[in-house]
Design a protein around this motif. Structure first.
Motif, PDB file in Angstrom:
ATOM      1  N   PRO A 248       0.794  -1.190  -0.027  1.00  8.66           N
ATOM      2  CA  PRO A 248       0.002  -0.161   0.056  1.00  8.66           C
ATOM      3  C   PRO A 248       0.776   1.241   0.051  1.00  8.66           C
ATOM      4  O   PRO A 248       0.427   2.389  -0.326  1.00  8.66           O
ATOM      5  N   ARG A 249       1.970   1.059   0.804  1.00  7.67           N
ATOM      6  CA  ARG A 249       2.774   2.354   0.502  1.00  7.67           C
ATOM      7  C   ARG A 249       3.136   2.828  -0.896  1.00  7.67           C
ATOM      8  O   ARG A 249       3.589   4.155  -1.142  1.00  7.67           O
ATOM      9  N   ASP A 250       3.152   1.858  -1.816  1.00  8.29           N
ATOM     10  CA  ASP A 250       3.498   2.262  -3.383  1.00  8.29           C
ATOM     11  C   ASP A 250       2.358   3.471  -3.780  1.00  8.29           C
ATOM     12  O   ASP A 250       2.374   4.343  -4.533  1.00  8.29           O
ATOM     13  N   ALA A 251       0.966   3.037  -3.300  1.00  4.99           N
ATOM     14  CA  ALA A 251      -0.075   3.883  -3.698  1.00  4.99           C
ATOM     15  C   ALA A 251      -0.120   5.211  -2.622  1.00  4.99           C
ATOM     16  O   ALA A 251      -0.250   6.205  -3.477  1.00  4.99           O
ATOM     17  N   MET A 252       0.513   5.120  -1.436  1.00  7.80           N
ATOM     18  CA  MET A 252       0.492   6.323  -0.577  1.00  7.80           C
ATOM     19  C   MET A 252       1.355   7.221  -1.176  1.00  7.80           C
ATOM     20  O   MET A 252       1.152   8.446  -1.119  1.00  7.80           O
ATOM     21  N   ALA A 253       2.563   6.697  -1.561  1.00  5.39           N
ATOM     22  CA  ALA A 253       3.670   7.504  -1.979  1.00  5.39           C
ATOM     23  C   ALA A 253       3.340   8.521  -3.270  1.00  5.39           C
ATOM     24  O   ALA A 253       4.022   9.472  -3.533  1.00  5.39           O
ATOM     25  N   ARG A 254       2.398   8.020  -3.901  1.00  3.15           N
ATOM     26  CA  ARG A 254       1.951   8.653  -5.214  1.00  3.15           C
ATOM     27  C   ARG A 254       0.573   9.388  -5.117  1.00  3.15           C
ATOM     28  O   ARG A 254       0.044   9.724  -6.217  1.00  3.15           O
TER      29      ARG A 254
END
Ligand SMILES: NC(=O)c1ccc[n+]([C@@H]2O[C@H](COP(=O)([O-])OP(=O)(O)OC[C@H]3O[C@@H](n4cnc5c(N)ncnc54)[C@H](OP(=O)(O)O)[C@@H]3O)[C@@H](O)[C@H]2O)c1
Length: 320
Positions: A248-254
């Motif tokens: 989910p961090r990949d979505a958060m970061a973007r």
């Protein structure tokens, strides 16, 4: 008339070629003599019994077809006998020589579009339209990647994104399929089996990332998709054949979004917009359905096997 009938859920062989009564139109209904039927992966899931919403047995499968109006019931105003039409659904099932439809399921098919092409329109082009415009809200100038661009939905999404002024990346699993994607106007074509292909996609965006990904096989790709999104990017999940692990961090970061999508979830108003866009696109020539393979309708078993094999190439259609 003859139709494909399913009396039990199971392998392709449960589809039988049988004699059934000719349909007769009631009020607001239309009978269409079918010229070609579109085959979609969902019909294989339903036939096997592995789908959330299953029809009552026995039934005639299929939603998509094109043909000529044979008879209309009382109160029908939009079409008359002899009109060429494509069908976005039926009452009686599309894998048949004739189909009974609601008047609202029948749309004009321009002269220059063959029945086989028309049969390739309903589900794939509706899915591509809903994914790009109603869910991702893609706009001209954005970069769109169609992840799985060689099949029914993928070709439709490439044509729509290109015609709307987006920069388009398409992926395919075979050389033949990738040539087809290039012919449809994709600006950049990649092999979704090649190592490092997503780095090439990022390079194509100048390092900024992809605004919209139309995802046809999320169980394989969703985790990777999130790593190549631009800030504010959206992945629309059109197809998935199982679970997947994501970070989910990949979505958060973007500030990224994962959007689900089912054509059948479209509201009445959204469906009207979709159908109007499809008719206009067919008339203007921006939508050009690509038929890769035709089978006789009585050989639907072969078509169901073929559609789940790798190496998609446009639409598979059945000819009664
Ligand atoms: N949500 C909805 O309402 C909706 C509507 C229509 C369809 N769908 C679903 O969307 C999916 C595609 O439908 P379709 O009609 O386009 O099917 P199709 O004509 O059979 O095409 C399948 C596509 O998936 C691609 N693919 C295979 N392996 C892939 C990978 N590793 N990464 C990315 N793509 C890959 C194929 O590419 P190659 O063969 O070139 O490898 C091909 O482009 C199906 O799962 C279908 O059920 C959903």
């Amino acid at each position: 008339m003859k139709a494909i009938r399913i009396h039990e859920f199971g392998p392709p062989e449960v589809m039988k070629w049988e004699e059934v009564p000719d349909p007769r139109p009631g009020g607001q209904q239309v009978v269409v003599k079918i010229g070609a039927v579109g085959v979609n992966p969902v019909e294989t899931y339903i036939r096997s019994g592995a789908y959330a919403r299953l029809p009552v047995l026995p039934f005639t499968p299929g939603n998509d077809a094109a043909g000529v109006v044979e008879a209309v019931g009382e109160g029908v105003e939009r079409v008359k006998a002899g009109d060429r039409v494509f069908l976005t659904g039926t009452i009686s099932g599309a894998y048949a020589e004739k189909a009974l439809c609601l008047e609202t399921q029948v749309h004009p098919l321009p002269e220059k579009i063959t029945f086989a092409q028309g049969a390739g329109v309903p589900t794939p082009y509706s899915a591509a339209y809903r994914a790009l415009f109603q869910r991702a809200k893609a706009i001209p100038g954005e970069i769109v990647m169609v992840h799985g661009a060689t099949g029914g939905v993928g070709i439709a999404a490439i044509q729509m994104a290109k015609a709307s002024g987006m920069r388009v990346i398409g992926t395919g699993g075979t050389e033949k399929g990738r040539l087809l994607i290039a012919e449809q106007g994709a600006h950049h074509v990649l092999d979704h089996h090649a190592p490092g292909y997503l780095e090439k996609a990022i390079a194509f965006t100048g390092g900024r990332g992809i605004d919209v990904i139309v995802e046809l096989l999320a169980n394989v790709n969703l985790g990777k998709d999130l790593t190549v999104l631009a800030r504010g990017g959206r992945v629309v999940v059109v197809g998935s054949r199982g679970p997947v692990e994501i970070n989910p961090r990949d979505a958060m970061a973007r500030d990224g979004a994962i959007l689900g999508m089912l054509v059948t979830n479209a509201s009445e108003g959204e469906s009207r917009s979709i159908h109007a866009a499809l008719v206009a696109g067919l008339e203007s020539g921006t939508l050009r359905p690509m038929v890769g393979q035709e089978f006789p309708l009585r050989e639907a078993v072969r078509a169901h096997r073929r559609i789940l094999e790798p190496g998609a190439f446009g639409k598979i259609v059945l000819i009664p």
